[in-house]
Design a protein around this motif. Structure first.
Motif, PDB file in Angstrom:
ATOM      1  N   THR A  71       0.684  -1.139  -0.100  1.00 35.87           N
ATOM      2  CA  THR A  71       0.049  -0.062   0.199  1.00 35.87           C
ATOM      3  C   THR A  71       0.913   1.254   0.068  1.00 35.87           C
ATOM      4  N   ASP A  81      -9.835   2.072   0.770  1.00 38.91           N
ATOM      5  CA  ASP A  81     -11.411   1.284   1.506  1.00 38.91           C
ATOM      6  C   ASP A  81     -11.531   3.134   2.299  1.00 38.91           C
ATOM      7  N   GLU A  82     -12.183   2.825   3.991  1.00 41.16           N
ATOM      8  CA  GLU A  82     -12.772   3.787   4.904  1.00 41.16           C
ATOM      9  C   GLU A  82     -10.767   4.827   5.295  1.00 41.16           C
ATOM     10  N   SER A  83     -10.226   3.562   5.855  1.00 44.73           N
ATOM     11  CA  SER A  83      -9.366   4.199   6.892  1.00 44.73           C
ATOM     12  C   SER A  83      -8.239   4.974   6.008  1.00 44.73           C
ATOM     13  N   GLU A  84      -7.687   4.062   4.121  1.00 45.43           N
ATOM     14  CA  GLU A  84      -7.278   4.844   3.591  1.00 45.43           C
ATOM     15  C   GLU A  84      -7.716   5.979   2.918  1.00 45.43           C
ATOM     16  N   ARG A  85      -8.885   6.274   2.348  1.00 42.86           N
ATOM     17  CA  ARG A  85      -9.380   7.918   2.382  1.00 42.86           C
ATOM     18  C   ARG A  85      -9.207   8.787   2.920  1.00 42.86           C
ATOM     19  N   HIS A 105     -11.614   4.481  -4.483  1.00 44.07           N
ATOM     20  CA  HIS A 105     -11.342   2.846  -5.082  1.00 44.07           C
ATOM     21  C   HIS A 105     -10.690   2.554  -3.535  1.00 44.07           C
TER      22      HIS A 105
END
Length: 465
Positions: A261, A295-299, A293
């Motif tokens: 990531t 996920d919520e935490s990455e966003r 694209h």
């Protein structure tokens, strides 16, 4: 309307009872200096209104930065200089059961005919389409994937920047944002005001970047273990952060370096909001940062860094009474929630709402989840556009934000009964209330775009540039 403050022609204006047509709905650009909030349930036409607002801003020469959470706003790349079937066909949904997945000519012709008909109702034809496309430039930035332009989210840390000579305060703020991202990804406290690890890394990194060098994570890991400095602030290094704590921090960052990531976030162009806002070959830019694209935490982590950089850029600007740029965030669920939640995105959004006006930057927030907004933080919003809100809880939340007594307010009943693509537009003081029926968008609105479709749009150069 004076040329000093051009107007955005958003659609048709009617009285709140819906009976009297008041002509075109024109929103002076300087009204957006006090920001806007758009709410409406699914199917209300909220994203269409946001798209029209962006198109109008670009037409007025105002650059736009768009935060796209659902994948809808890359549709702005689907505006064509003509409605030639060869250009349009890849973006028309084929009939159900179509074997090859490509819309057949009758389906394409019908879609084009509808687009022409709907645009004509707003006095828009191919001449206006061609003019809009010729004067605007759409880029799609996709952190963590090669679908659009890749973005190096840690560029303030890992790449040399001339800002350290020209604007050290802005450079330092960008560096702090990158270090916060690194620490949060490593599962550690990323708040600069509370984290000793943040302070330690900042000192190590600034030694490098302030003299024009990069500060790659690999080099910082080695310096954490064997510090090239004797003290941090008034304390010796071992007193500030002991050897064991430094070893644990180095191990965590080393694990992070090996993460796929993080590798995908260390590729691509620099995070440079100032460049995004500059004309491209004389064309007004819209930069769409699409994170659908992730996920919520990455966003939240990625957008936290990006929005902190937006805030840093805003603070470098001279004051003005004109709208010089627009920041649009569609579907802000989870980005600016009520107290006590405080994701990385909340601080910069709240700061933009408080401070950006003086620098000529307006913000537009849109959501279909009114319960999720911190309305105290958005109290500086000067314009509210309310689409249909069928639930009592949603209406009550919005009426509270506007200072309306729900039991006495006719506004609540109007919002309950609104049809698709109708909005109540109201300034924060309540002195101007009307119905807004947004015009048809020039861009083809095909719904959320997948990474593959975003890549195709960029490859085809839907806007001819």
């Amino acid at each position: 309307m004076s040329s000093h403050h051009p107007a955005l022609r958003l659609g048709q204006r009617r009285t709140v009872d819906g009976r009297t047509d008041l002509g075109p709905f024109e929103l002076p650009t300087h009204d957006l200096l006090t920001h806007a909030v758009i709410v409406g349930s699914t199917g209300s036409g909220k994203t269409g209104l946001v798209t029209v607002m962006i198109e109008e801003a670009l037409g007025a020469g105002v650059p736009v930065l768009v935060v796209d959470v659902k994948g809808d706003l890359p549709n702005l790349a689907l505006a064509f200089p003509s409605l030639d079937p060869a250009l349009v066909t890849p973006w028309i949904e084929p009939a159900r059961g179509d074997v090859d997945g490509i819309a057949d000519p009758p389906v394409v012709d019908e879609a084009i005919a509808r687009h022409v008909r709907e645009l004509a109702a707003w006095s828009l034809g191919e001449a206006e389409l061609a003019s809009y496309v010729a004067r605007s430039f759409v880029r799609i930035v996709t952190p963590g994937t090669r679908a659009g332009e890749e973005l190096h989210l840690l560029s303030a840390l890992e790449r040399p920047s001339p800002r350290w000579q020209s604007d050290p305060d802005s450079a330092r703020a960008a560096l702090a944002g990158a270090i916060s991202l690194v620490l949060r990804l490593a599962g550690r406290e990323g708040d600069p005001a509370r984290s000793r690890e943040h302070a330690f890394l900042s000192v190590l990194a600034e030694r490098r970047v302030a003299r024009g060098d990069a500060a790659p994570l690999e080099a910082l890991v080695l310096e954490i273990l064997d510090p090239p400095i004797a003290s941090v602030g008034a304390l010796e290094v071992d007193q500030f952060l002991g050897a064991r704590q430094r070893a644990e921090l180095a191990a965590d960052l080393n694990t992070l370096i090996a993460s796929p990531t993080l590798a995908s976030w260390r590729r691509g162009g620099d995070l440079d909001v100032a460049r995004w806002m500059e004309p491209v070959d004389g064309r007004t830019p819209a930069t769409i940062v699409s994170v659908a694209h992730l996920d919520e935490s990455e966003r939240a982590l990625a957008l936290g860094v990006i929005l902190e950089e937006v805030l840093s850029w805003v603070r470098t600007l001279p004051g003005t009474s004109r709208l010089r740029a627009l920041v649009v965030m569609d579907e802000v669920y989870g980005l600016v929630p009520p107290h006590p939640s405080s994701p990385p995105t909340k601080r910069p959004i709240v700061s933009l709402f408080k401070q950006a006006r003086a620098y000529g930057v307006g913000c537009v927030l849109a959501t279909q989840n009114p319960m999720d907004l911190d309305y105290r933080a958005l109290s500086n919003a000067g314009t509210w556009m309310l689409g249909r809100l069928p639930t009592d809880a949603d209406r009550q939340r919005v009426m509270d934000a506007l200072g309306e007594d729900k039991k006495k307010s006719t506004l609540s009943n109007i919002v309950k009964k609104l049809g698709p693509r109708w909005f109540v537009a109201r300034d924060a003081k309540g002195s101007d209330v009307a119905l807004l029926h947004p015009r048809w968008a020039m861009s083809l609105l095909r719904g959320p775009m997948t990474p593959r479709e975003i890549r195709l749009a960029c490859e085809l150069g839907a806007q001819g540039g």
